[in-house]
Design an enzyme around this catalytic site. Structure first.
Site, PDB file in Angstrom:
ATOM      1  N   LYS A  87       0.860  -1.190   0.000  1.00  0.00           N
ATOM      2  CA  LYS A  87       0.000   0.000   0.000  1.00  0.00           C
ATOM      3  C   LYS A  87       0.896   1.240   0.000  1.00  0.00           C
ATOM      4  O   LYS A  87       1.789   1.375   0.844  1.00  0.00           O
ATOM      5  CB  LYS A  87      -0.874  -0.040   1.252  1.00  0.00           C
TER       6      LYS A  87
HETATM    7  O1  G3P Z   1      -7.730   1.912   5.327  1.00  0.00           O
HETATM    8  C1  G3P Z   1      -8.064   3.194   4.925  1.00  0.00           C
HETATM    9  C2  G3P Z   1      -9.446   3.657   5.291  1.00  0.00           C
HETATM   10  O2  G3P Z   1     -10.364   2.625   5.155  1.00  0.00           O
HETATM   11  C3  G3P Z   1      -9.561   4.420   6.573  1.00  0.00           C
HETATM   12  O3  G3P Z   1     -10.881   4.616   6.997  1.00  0.00           O
HETATM   13  O4  G3P Z   1     -12.540   5.312   8.689  1.00  0.00           O
HETATM   14  O5  G3P Z   1     -10.109   5.914   9.001  1.00  0.00           O
HETATM   15  O6  G3P Z   1     -11.478   7.041   7.264  1.00  0.00           O
HETATM   16  P1  G3P Z   1     -11.270   5.784   8.051  1.00  0.00           P
END
Ligand code: G3P
Length: 216
Positions: A87
Site C-alpha cells: 500500500k
Molecule cells: O484503510 C483506509 C481507510 O479505510 C480508513 O478509513 O474510517 O479511518 O477514514 P477511516
C-alpha cells in the site's frame, strides 16, 4: 464485488473470515498502531499472521515517503507472503514507487485517494488497486460515492485495469452504494459488514417461524 475487512485486529479478521465471504484484508498505520504493533519484526509477524488467517489479498502500507526508501520497504513487505499487496500513499514519490513495483511484479494499492485526477495517475502507474476514501470525503461535505461513479466511468472508457477499492467505509449503506456505483472491492469495518445482515422484518419473521415451529 470483493469484500475486504479494514482492520488489523486478528479476532475481527477471524470472525469475518468465518462468514465465508471475505476476499482480503486492508490495514493502515493507524489500524496497526491501534493493535499495539510496534517495530519492524512485530509488524512483519502481524502481517504474516493475517496472511495465515485469510487466503486473499492483504494490504500492507509503507511508512516511508521517499522513492528509494518506499521501494526497499515495499520489497521487504512483499517478501513476507505472496498475498501481500504493497500500500503506497498518493504522493509524487508514491506514483514513482507504484510504477517501479508494477514493472517489478509487485502488486500495489494506492491509498489516500480523494479525486478523479489522483485515480487516473494511480491507474497510469499500474496500481493493482486504488483506494478512494469515501467516509472522509463525506466528512468534508462532499459526496464520496460520486467519486466512485466518476472513477468507474473513467476507468471503463479508458480501459484501465486498476480495481476500485472503496475505503473509509463507515456503514452498511456505504457498502450498498459502493456496489451500485460499480466498485470492484469494498473494504469495511466488521460492524459495517455485519450491518448488512440486519432487518427488523427478518427478526420478526424468524421469531414467528420459531413460535409456529413449536406447533409442528
Ligand atoms: O484503510 C483506509 C481507510 O479505510 C480508513 O478509513 O474510517 O479511518 O477514514 P477511516
Amino acid at each position: 464485488m470483493k469484500f475486504f475487512i479494514d482492520t488489523g485486529n486478528l479476532a475481527q479478521i477471524k470472525e469475518a473470515n468465518e462468514l465465508g465471504i471475505l476476499d482480503g484484508v486492508t490495514t493502515n498505520p493507524s489500524l496497526m498502531a491501534k493493535e499495539g504493533i510496534k517495530g519492524e519484526e512485530a509488524i512483519a509477524a502481524h502481517y504474516k499472521a493475517i496472511c495465515d488467517l485469510v487466503d486473499g489479498d492483504i494490504s500492507a502500507e509503507v511508512l516511508s515517503t521517499e522513492f528509494s526508501a518506499m521501494v526497499e520497504e515495499g520489497k521487504k513487505l512483499a517478501a513476507i507472503h505472496p498475498n501481500i499487496v504493497v500500500k503506497v500513499p498518493m504522493i509524487k514519490d508514491g506514483i514513482k514507487a507504484i510504477k517501479w513495483f508494477t514493472d517489478n511484479g509487485i502488486r500495489t494499492n494506492c491509498t489516500l485517494v480523494f479525486s478523479a485526477g489522483q485515480a487516473i495517475l494511480a491507474a497510469k502507474a499500474g496500481a493493482t488497486y486504488v483506494s478512494p476514501f469515501i467516509g472522509r470525503i463525506d466528512d468534508s461535505g462532499w459526496d464520496g460515492m460520486e467519486l466512485i461513479g466518476q472513477m468507474r466511468h473513467i476507468y471503463d472508457i479508458q480501459g484501465f485495469k486498476t480495481e476500485i477499492l472503496a475505503a473509509s467505509i463507515r456503514n452498511a449503506l456505504h457498502i450498498i452504494k459502493a456496489a451500485e456505483a460499480g466498485a470492484d472491492v469494498c473494504t469495511c469495518p466488521l460492524d459495517s459488514i455485519l450491518g448488512l445482515l440486519k432487518h427488523p422484518l427478518t427478526d420478526i419473521g424468524l421469531a414467528k417461524f420459531l413460535e409456529d415451529a413449536k406447533k409442528m
